[in-house]
Design a protein around this motif. Structure first.
Motif, PDB file in Angstrom:
ATOM      1  N   GLY A 104      -7.894  -4.005 -11.359  1.00  0.00           N
ATOM      2  CA  GLY A 104      -8.708  -2.805 -11.435  1.00  0.00           C
ATOM      3  C   GLY A 104      -9.390  -2.467 -10.131  1.00  0.00           C
ATOM      4  O   GLY A 104     -10.471  -1.846 -10.129  1.00  0.00           O
ATOM      5  N   VAL A 105      -8.794  -2.851  -9.005  1.00  0.00           N
ATOM      6  CA  VAL A 105      -9.401  -2.579  -7.701  1.00  0.00           C
ATOM      7  C   VAL A 105      -9.490  -1.072  -7.462  1.00  0.00           C
ATOM      8  O   VAL A 105      -8.484  -0.362  -7.509  1.00  0.00           O
ATOM      9  N   GLY A 106     -10.709  -0.595  -7.223  1.00  0.00           N
ATOM     10  CA  GLY A 106     -10.902   0.827  -6.941  1.00  0.00           C
ATOM     11  C   GLY A 106     -10.866   1.713  -8.159  1.00  0.00           C
ATOM     12  O   GLY A 106     -10.975   2.931  -8.045  1.00  0.00           O
ATOM     13  N   ASN A 107     -10.677   1.127  -9.353  1.00  0.00           N
ATOM     14  CA  ASN A 107     -10.617   1.917 -10.581  1.00  0.00           C
ATOM     15  C   ASN A 107     -11.408   1.222 -11.680  1.00  0.00           C
ATOM     16  O   ASN A 107     -11.536  -0.006 -11.692  1.00  0.00           O
ATOM     17  N   ILE A 143       6.283  -5.435  -5.684  1.00  0.00           N
ATOM     18  CA  ILE A 143       6.028  -4.934  -7.041  1.00  0.00           C
ATOM     19  C   ILE A 143       5.017  -5.823  -7.746  1.00  0.00           C
ATOM     20  O   ILE A 143       4.056  -5.338  -8.365  1.00  0.00           O
ATOM     21  N   LYS A 144       5.201  -7.150  -7.648  1.00  0.00           N
ATOM     22  CA  LYS A 144       4.278  -8.073  -8.307  1.00  0.00           C
ATOM     23  C   LYS A 144       2.879  -7.980  -7.706  1.00  0.00           C
ATOM     24  O   LYS A 144       1.877  -7.997  -8.438  1.00  0.00           O
ATOM     25  N   VAL A 156      -2.765  -6.183  -8.291  1.00  0.00           N
ATOM     26  CA  VAL A 156      -3.887  -5.378  -7.802  1.00  0.00           C
ATOM     27  C   VAL A 156      -4.352  -4.392  -8.874  1.00  0.00           C
ATOM     28  O   VAL A 156      -5.552  -4.232  -9.129  1.00  0.00           O
ATOM     29  N   GLN A 157      -3.381  -3.720  -9.516  1.00  0.00           N
ATOM     30  CA  GLN A 157      -3.728  -2.754 -10.553  1.00  0.00           C
ATOM     31  C   GLN A 157      -4.355  -3.435 -11.772  1.00  0.00           C
ATOM     32  O   GLN A 157      -5.274  -2.886 -12.398  1.00  0.00           O
TER      33      GLN A 157
END
Length: 212
Positions: free
Chosen positions: A38-41, A28-29, A34-35
């Motif tokens: 902002g990887v890929g976004n 989860i961490k 990663v989110q």
């Protein structure tokens, strides 16, 4: 987008990673980090805010994701008076403007949540008095508990009173002062020192506003 994502008590989700941590919590961490990166976004138009009382317990990688650290101090006397008045004025009371200011000065070191507890305690004082007193006096709106020294009072117990006619006395300054004597601040000097000069001392100082 545009969006604001606010995560309260973020330390419960993104605390320090350790060897004894279970796999699900670690995943989860990792995904959260990663989110946040902002990887890929594209993160344009998205503001992520996190709040915590123990910033030193956040994982270092998570702290790096946040660009700014803002320390929200305890409310000052004016703010404390405003919080008390805002919450206490919703109930019938006899507190004057000068007394609200006095209550703000008397509650040094109290946080916003501490003051909310104090107000709730004060609002219950007349109810407790009504349960203890054995003297009632007639008023236009019904029966209101008074002190035994009241010459217009009549000896009654709550069992003798129709509940629909019982009127709770207004909250007074004494009720608030009594509540302050019962409820102590939850934040100690060491807590403040840890935030200001602790391991994460490079923070921007921001004062709380009265309606926070």
């Amino acid at each position: 987008k545009p969006s604001i994502i606010f995560i309260d008590e973020i330390d419960s989700l993104c605390g320090q990673r350790s060897e004894g941590e279970n796999d699900s919590a670690r995943r989860i961490k990792t995904e959260f980090l990663v989110q946040m990166q902002g990887v890929g976004n594209s993160m344009d138009g998205v503001l992520v805010l996190g709040a915590t009382n123990v910033p030193w317990e956040l994982d270092q990688a998570m702290r790096r994701r946040f660009q700014k650290r803002i320390y929200i101090s305890l409310p000052d006397a004016t703010a404390r008076a405003g919080i008390m008045k805002n919450k206490g004025s919703k109930t019938k009371n006899t507190v004057t403007e000068e007394e609200w200011v006095e209550l703000g000065n008397a509650s040094e070191g109290y946080s916003g949540s501490d003051i909310a507890i104090v107000v709730n305690e004060a609002l219950m004082m007349p109810v407790e008095d009504a349960d203890r007193e054995e003297i009632q006096v007639y008023t236009e709106g019904g029966l209101i508990p008074t002190f035994p020294s009241d010459p217009e009072g009549q000896n009654m117990t709550l069992m003798d009173v129709d509940p629909t006619k019982l009127v709770c006395p207004p909250v007074t300054m004494d009720d608030f002062m009594s509540a302050l004597s019962r409820i102590r601040p939850s934040v100690c000097d060491k807590d403040i020192e840890d935030h200001i000069s602790g391991p994460l001392s490079s923070v921007k100082m921001v004062e709380q506003v009265a309606d926070r």
